[in-house]
Design a protein around this motif. Structure first.
Motif, PDB file in Angstrom:
ATOM      1  N   CYS A 128     145.117  31.904   9.556  1.00  0.00           N
ATOM      2  CA  CYS A 128     145.300  31.102   8.344  1.00  0.00           C
ATOM      3  C   CYS A 128     146.516  31.564   7.558  1.00  0.00           C
ATOM      4  O   CYS A 128     147.024  32.673   7.736  1.00  0.00           O
TER       5      CYS A 128
ATOM      6  N   ARG B 144     147.660  28.064   1.603  1.00  0.00           N
ATOM      7  CA  ARG B 144     147.825  26.608   1.718  1.00  0.00           C
ATOM      8  C   ARG B 144     148.278  25.998   0.409  1.00  0.00           C
ATOM      9  O   ARG B 144     147.752  26.321  -0.657  1.00  0.00           O
TER      10      ARG B 144
ATOM     11  N   ASN C 224     145.523  28.084  15.214  1.00  0.00           N
ATOM     12  CA  ASN C 224     145.601  29.098  16.263  1.00  0.00           C
ATOM     13  C   ASN C 224     144.286  29.880  16.207  1.00  0.00           C
ATOM     14  O   ASN C 224     143.967  30.478  15.169  1.00  0.00           O
TER      15      ASN C 224
ATOM     16  N   ALA D 274     146.024  27.247  10.516  1.00  0.00           N
ATOM     17  CA  ALA D 274     147.218  27.117  11.354  1.00  0.00           C
ATOM     18  C   ALA D 274     146.887  26.617  12.761  1.00  0.00           C
ATOM     19  O   ALA D 274     147.786  26.430  13.583  1.00  0.00           O
TER      20      ALA D 274
ATOM     21  N   THR E 147     153.869  33.210  10.246  1.00  0.00           N
ATOM     22  CA  THR E 147     153.104  32.579  11.319  1.00  0.00           C
ATOM     23  C   THR E 147     153.050  31.062  11.306  1.00  0.00           C
ATOM     24  O   THR E 147     152.622  30.460  12.281  1.00  0.00           O
ATOM     25  N   PHE E 148     153.500  30.380  10.231  1.00  0.00           N
ATOM     26  CA  PHE E 148     153.192  28.942  10.149  1.00  0.00           C
ATOM     27  C   PHE E 148     154.369  28.134   9.632  1.00  0.00           C
ATOM     28  O   PHE E 148     154.800  28.288   8.497  1.00  0.00           O
ATOM     29  N   SER E 149     154.892  27.264  10.488  1.00  0.00           N
ATOM     30  CA  SER E 149     155.868  26.263  10.066  1.00  0.00           C
ATOM     31  C   SER E 149     155.902  25.167  11.130  1.00  0.00           C
ATOM     32  O   SER E 149     156.712  25.214  12.055  1.00  0.00           O
TER      33      SER E 149
ATOM     34  N   ARG F  51     152.829  32.875   5.041  1.00  0.00           N
ATOM     35  CA  ARG F  51     153.320  31.665   5.713  1.00  0.00           C
ATOM     36  C   ARG F  51     154.553  31.962   6.559  1.00  0.00           C
ATOM     37  O   ARG F  51     154.688  31.462   7.681  1.00  0.00           O
TER      38      ARG F  51
END
Length: 343
Positions: A19, A22, A83, A81, A156-158, A153
């Protein structure tokens, strides 16, 4: 994935979702704990899709809906995310269970506008892997242990999931996460800026106020840095392979090679170093000055392949310093830029 596996083992999670913090209203699911009204054993930790979250929250608590926590600026609910790390014995139980691991299907229509009369894209029947906690609970009851692991963020997340047009529209409405090819590419560059900074290199790290708009999407002005998996995938590797040095904001850097070490690099321009698996290359004190690479917006009437057009820009490679070393052996690139074989 590796640190998430460590958390799963330590906490005994049957399922562990990666995660990120958010943004309220973001088109990303949220990890929640849904409390059963009459049977606590049926409560569960599970993803709620973004199109369902706001209506749900408008019937609960303060009834404000999907809004930000004023203290953090983010949603109180971790962003999913998508995953997932699953414990195999628990998963096997769901495969042998009544549903054979098959989750319930649903439809998530995407409309063009608030009139909800025309679809933005073809609507399809879906079944979501993030719904599998329902099967864990069905087969394991209250023994099912579902959790999440939160990362920053940038780490790990885009996602690159939206068209350029949709991203531009999102930005115009104030979104900080357009989810386009260009924003994902920019975030990868920024992630690598942070990695080199962590290793002790003098590197400008892009913040939100530094972003520049190219092709309608806010992106980093640079430096644009690619660290290939063959160069580094762990903290220790980045610390071992980067020692000192500095890079200017307008620079571009590509590093590849299991046995590549970079010491005291002084880069103002574009540099590419690719070393083969048996090439041991040390860069020590290299100074690079050239015109480098720059992003150019794509004119509307330009004949550009779709794979490039979706970014909204092209990369103009004005000048580069490039080393491609495939030969086995030990090599040194010193301050003069000459590649020397040492044995």
């Amino acid at each position: 994935i590796i640190p998430t596996m460590g958390v799963s083992m330590k906490k005994g999670f049957d399922m562990n979702s990666i995660c990120i913090p958010r943004l309220a209203g973001e088109a990303a699911g949220a990890i929640t704990r849904l409390e059963h009204k009459t049977d606590p054993d049926k409560s569960l930790v599970i993803n709620v899709e973004y199109n369902q979250l706001d209506p749900l929250l408008r019937t609960q608590g303060d009834c404000k809906g999907d809004v930000a926590d004023p203290e953090t600026g983010y949603s109180p609910f971790p962003g999913n995310a998508n995953n997932i790390v699953i414990e195999m014995d628990a998963y096997a139980k769901t495969l042998r269970g009544e549903d054979r691991g098959v989750v319930v299907e649903f439809v998530n229509p995407k409309y063009k506008d608030d009139s909800r009369t025309e679809f933005k894209k073809p609507t399809r029947l879906e079944c979501m892997m993030q719904d599998i906690p329902k099967l864990f609970q069905k087969e394991m009851g209250k023994e099912a242990n579902i959790g999440f692991t939160m990362f920053d963020r940038w780490f790990t997340f885009s996602p690159a999931k939206n068209s350029l047009e949709s991203g531009i529209e999102a930005v115009s409405k104030g979104s900080l996460a357009p989810g386009t090819m260009s924003s994902a590419e920019s975030d990868k560059y920024i992630q690598n800026q942070r990695k080199l900074k962590f290793a002790g290199m003098d590197v400008p790290v892009t913040t939100e106020k530094d972003l520049v708009t190219i092709g309608g999407i806010p992106v980093t002005p640079g430096p644009r840095i690619i660290l290939c998996p063959a160069f580094t995938i762990s903290q220790q590797e980045i610390l071992d392979k980067i020692q000192g040095g500095k890079i200017t904001q307008r620079s571009s850097l590509v590093l590849e090679g299991h046995n590549l070490v970079v010491k005291n690099l002084d880069l103002d321009g574009a540099l590419v170093i690719r070393a083969g698996p048996n090439s041991h290359v040390t860069v020590d004190g290299l100074r690079v000055r050239n015109d480098g690479w720059e992003l150019k917006e794509i004119p509307e009437d330009a004949d550009i392949p779709e794979s490039v057009r979706i970014r909204g820009y092209t990369m103009a490679k004005n000048d580069s310093t490039i080393y491609i070393i495939k030969e086995p052996g030990n090599f040194l690139i010193g301050p003069d830029g000459e590649l020397k074989k040492l044995d």
